[in-house]
Write a protein that holds these residues in place. Structure first.
Motif: not given
Length: 107
Positions: A44, A46, A99
């Motif tokens: 990942y 992000q 997040h």
């Protein structure tokens, strides 16, 4: 007021990970992640910052090329654009991930 329990309906998948959004407010998304006994390593990278805590179990990650071992209670901040991969987990490992997006419209 709707009180819920983080461990309700937290059965692990046979393989991979299950992501359940618990709260989405403004630029913050909080999700529960439940890991199966076999995870396929996926890298990942992000656009958002992520803070993650391992609530149950153990996990091994690769974070920007460095091995990271986590046990229940350990938490980690992953700045945006930090490559990370979950390489190994104990069955039923349960995470809480926060997040933090730069805009009010998470993708």
């Amino acid at each position: 007021m709707n009180v819920r329990n983080l461990f309700t309906d937290a059965q692990p998948p046979i393989t991979g990970e299950r992501f359940d959004t618990l709260v989405q407010q403004g630029n913050v998304v909080i999700e529960r992640i439940v890991s199966g006994s076999e995870v396929q390593p996926v890298q990942y990278v992000q656009a958002q910052d992520e803070w993650v805590v391992l609530l149950k179990g153990e996990a091994q990650l690769d974070v920007a090329g460095q091995p990271v071992l986590l046990k229940a209670g350990d938490h980690l901040f992953l700045p945006a654009q930090t490559a990370h991969t979950v390489t190994k987990v104990s069955p039923g490992a349960t995470w809480l991930a926060v997040h933090i997006h730069t805009s009010n419209h998470p993708t």
